[in-house]
Design a protein around this motif. Structure first.
Motif, PDB file in Angstrom:
ATOM      1  N   ALA A   1      10.185   3.542   1.060  1.00  0.00           N
ATOM      2  CA  ALA A   1      10.698   4.813   0.533  1.00  0.00           C
ATOM      3  C   ALA A   1      12.226   4.847   0.514  1.00  0.00           C
ATOM      4  N   GLY A   2      12.846   3.712   0.821  1.00  0.00           N
ATOM      5  CA  GLY A   2      14.300   3.638   0.770  1.00  0.00           C
ATOM      6  C   GLY A   2      14.996   4.086   2.034  1.00  0.00           C
ATOM      7  N   ILE A   3      14.260   4.170   3.139  1.00  0.00           N
ATOM      8  CA  ILE A   3      14.845   4.591   4.413  1.00  0.00           C
ATOM      9  C   ILE A   3      14.892   3.374   5.331  1.00  0.00           C
ATOM     10  N   CYS A   4      16.087   2.918   5.649  1.00  0.00           N
ATOM     11  CA  CYS A   4      16.228   1.694   6.429  1.00  0.00           C
ATOM     12  C   CYS A   4      16.144   1.980   7.925  1.00  0.00           C
ATOM     13  N   ARG A   5      15.994   0.946   8.691  1.00  0.00           N
ATOM     14  CA  ARG A   5      15.894   1.037  10.146  1.00  0.00           C
ATOM     15  C   ARG A   5      17.111   1.750  10.745  1.00  0.00           C
ATOM     16  N   GLU A   6      18.294   1.415  10.250  1.00  0.00           N
ATOM     17  CA  GLU A   6      19.513   1.998  10.794  1.00  0.00           C
ATOM     18  C   GLU A   6      19.561   3.507  10.556  1.00  0.00           C
ATOM     19  N   GLU A   7      19.093   3.931   9.400  1.00  0.00           N
ATOM     20  CA  GLU A   7      19.076   5.365   9.111  1.00  0.00           C
ATOM     21  C   GLU A   7      18.109   6.096  10.023  1.00  0.00           C
ATOM     22  N   ILE A   8      16.975   5.485  10.316  1.00  0.00           N
ATOM     23  CA  ILE A   8      16.016   6.090  11.247  1.00  0.00           C
ATOM     24  C   ILE A   8      16.650   6.275  12.614  1.00  0.00           C
ATOM     25  N   PHE A   9      17.319   5.246  13.108  1.00  0.00           N
ATOM     26  CA  PHE A   9      17.969   5.344  14.411  1.00  0.00           C
ATOM     27  C   PHE A   9      19.080   6.393  14.398  1.00  0.00           C
ATOM     28  N   ASP A  10      19.859   6.450  13.306  1.00  0.00           N
ATOM     29  CA  ASP A  10      20.940   7.431  13.220  1.00  0.00           C
ATOM     30  C   ASP A  10      20.397   8.856  13.234  1.00  0.00           C
ATOM     31  N   ARG A  11      19.315   9.095  12.487  1.00  0.00           N
ATOM     32  CA  ARG A  11      18.732  10.440  12.448  1.00  0.00           C
ATOM     33  C   ARG A  11      18.148  10.820  13.807  1.00  0.00           C
ATOM     34  N   ALA A  12      17.510   9.871  14.468  1.00  0.00           N
ATOM     35  CA  ALA A  12      16.964  10.142  15.801  1.00  0.00           C
ATOM     36  C   ALA A  12      18.077  10.511  16.770  1.00  0.00           C
ATOM     37  N   ALA A  13      19.203   9.809  16.685  1.00  0.00           N
ATOM     38  CA  ALA A  13      20.336  10.111  17.566  1.00  0.00           C
ATOM     39  C   ALA A  13      20.893  11.498  17.272  1.00  0.00           C
ATOM     40  N   GLN A  14      20.953  11.873  16.003  1.00  0.00           N
ATOM     41  CA  GLN A  14      21.433  13.210  15.639  1.00  0.00           C
ATOM     42  C   GLN A  14      20.522  14.294  16.205  1.00  0.00           C
TER      43      GLN A  14
ATOM     44  N   GLU B   1       0.828  -1.204   0.000  1.00  0.00           N
ATOM     45  CA  GLU B   1       0.000   0.000   0.000  1.00  0.00           C
ATOM     46  C   GLU B   1       0.865   1.257   0.000  1.00  0.00           C
ATOM     47  N   THR B   2       1.966   1.229   0.724  1.00  0.00           N
ATOM     48  CA  THR B   2       2.862   2.388   0.729  1.00  0.00           C
ATOM     49  C   THR B   2       3.452   2.624  -0.650  1.00  0.00           C
ATOM     50  N   ALA B   3       3.840   1.556  -1.332  1.00  0.00           N
ATOM     51  CA  ALA B   3       4.380   1.684  -2.692  1.00  0.00           C
ATOM     52  C   ALA B   3       3.344   2.283  -3.637  1.00  0.00           C
TER      53      ALA B   3
ATOM     54  N   ILE C   1       5.922  -0.084  10.937  1.00  0.00           N
ATOM     55  CA  ILE C   1       6.439   1.278  10.789  1.00  0.00           C
ATOM     56  C   ILE C   1       7.719   1.264   9.959  1.00  0.00           C
ATOM     57  N   PHE C   2       8.622   0.349  10.292  1.00  0.00           N
ATOM     58  CA  PHE C   2       9.865   0.246   9.519  1.00  0.00           C
ATOM     59  C   PHE C   2       9.575  -0.135   8.068  1.00  0.00           C
ATOM     60  N   ALA C   3       8.557  -0.958   7.842  1.00  0.00           N
ATOM     61  CA  ALA C   3       8.209  -1.373   6.480  1.00  0.00           C
ATOM     62  C   ALA C   3       7.737  -0.186   5.651  1.00  0.00           C
ATOM     63  N   MET C   4       6.956   0.698   6.271  1.00  0.00           N
ATOM     64  CA  MET C   4       6.477   1.881   5.556  1.00  0.00           C
ATOM     65  C   MET C   4       7.653   2.707   5.044  1.00  0.00           C
ATOM     66  N   TYR C   5       8.622   2.974   5.917  1.00  0.00           N
ATOM     67  CA  TYR C   5       9.757   3.798   5.504  1.00  0.00           C
ATOM     68  C   TYR C   5      10.719   3.042   4.603  1.00  0.00           C
ATOM     69  N   ALA C   6      10.816   1.735   4.788  1.00  0.00           N
ATOM     70  CA  ALA C   6      11.683   0.940   3.915  1.00  0.00           C
ATOM     71  C   ALA C   6      11.229   1.045   2.465  1.00  0.00           C
TER      72      ALA C   6
END
Length: 207
Positions: free
Chosen positions: A183-196, A144-146, A176-181
């Protein structure tokens, strides 16, 4: 309206406060956008008639939107629910982004809104939080996200991927991770951005 003068005076005070906040934010911070709005839509329709919205809300909302325009920043407007009757007039007063596109409400199908208003308005949201995200499978969420991304970006963009409301607490993390995945945004990138973001906030001096 039973007492239109009283109602308009009250709304005017609210708008005065919102304008002061908006002006202060524009002066103090390098804003990506100015965020405003409030819920005027229910699950089946607006919570007031379009005529009442036009009389009671629209002129005061325009004053807040004008602050963003005067400062050269896009204006994002939030309202849950079935707000289709007001969308054309939101564009008229200068709103640039509509959130959260509660897609299960009448008149709020994201792809239909994109066809009708997409040349004048960007949309943020539309991934269903009432059924899909809390109850769907990872495969269903990705499919559905695609579909949504393809339909909302096929004619020049103007779409910000997001859920159609706050994710309910029972929503599986994997959805939640599937929705962003998708769009090409992986779990690790989400965690990195949150930490920033956390590090940035920790550096902001108290006032």
């Amino acid at each position: 309206l039973i007492q239109p003068e009283v109602a308009n005076a009250a709304m005017g005070k609210c708008a005065d406060f919102a304008m002061a906040l908006a002006e202060g934010a524009c002066e103090r911070f390098a804003l990506d956008w100015l965020w405003t709005g409030d819920d005027v839509g229910g699950q089946q329709s607006m919570i007031m008639s379009p005529d009442t919205w036009r009389e009671l809300i629209k002129p005061h909302l325009k004053r807040v939107v004008d602050v963003g325009k005067a400062n050269g920043v896009p204006v994002a407007y939030h309202s849950c629910g079935a707000v289709r009757p007001s969308i054309g007039e939101l564009i008229e007063i200068g709103v640039d982004v509509l959130n959260p596109v509660q897609c299960k409400c009448p008149g709020m199908d994201p792809l239909e809104l994109k066809k009708e208003f997409g040349q004048s308005l960007a949309f943020m949201g539309g991934v269903d939080t009432q059924g899909l995200l809390p109850n769907g499978t990872v495969a269903e969420v990705r499919r559905e996200t695609a579909r949504l991304i393809e339909g909302m970006t096929s004619d020049g963009g103007g779409y910000i991927l997001a859920a159609s409301h706050t994710d309910p607490p029972e929503t599986p993390d994997e959805n939640i991770f599937a929705m962003y995945a998708e769009a090409g945004i992986c779990r690790e990138e989400i965690f990195d951005r949150a930490a920033q973001i956390r590090r940035t906030l920790q550096k902001v001096p108290a006032r």
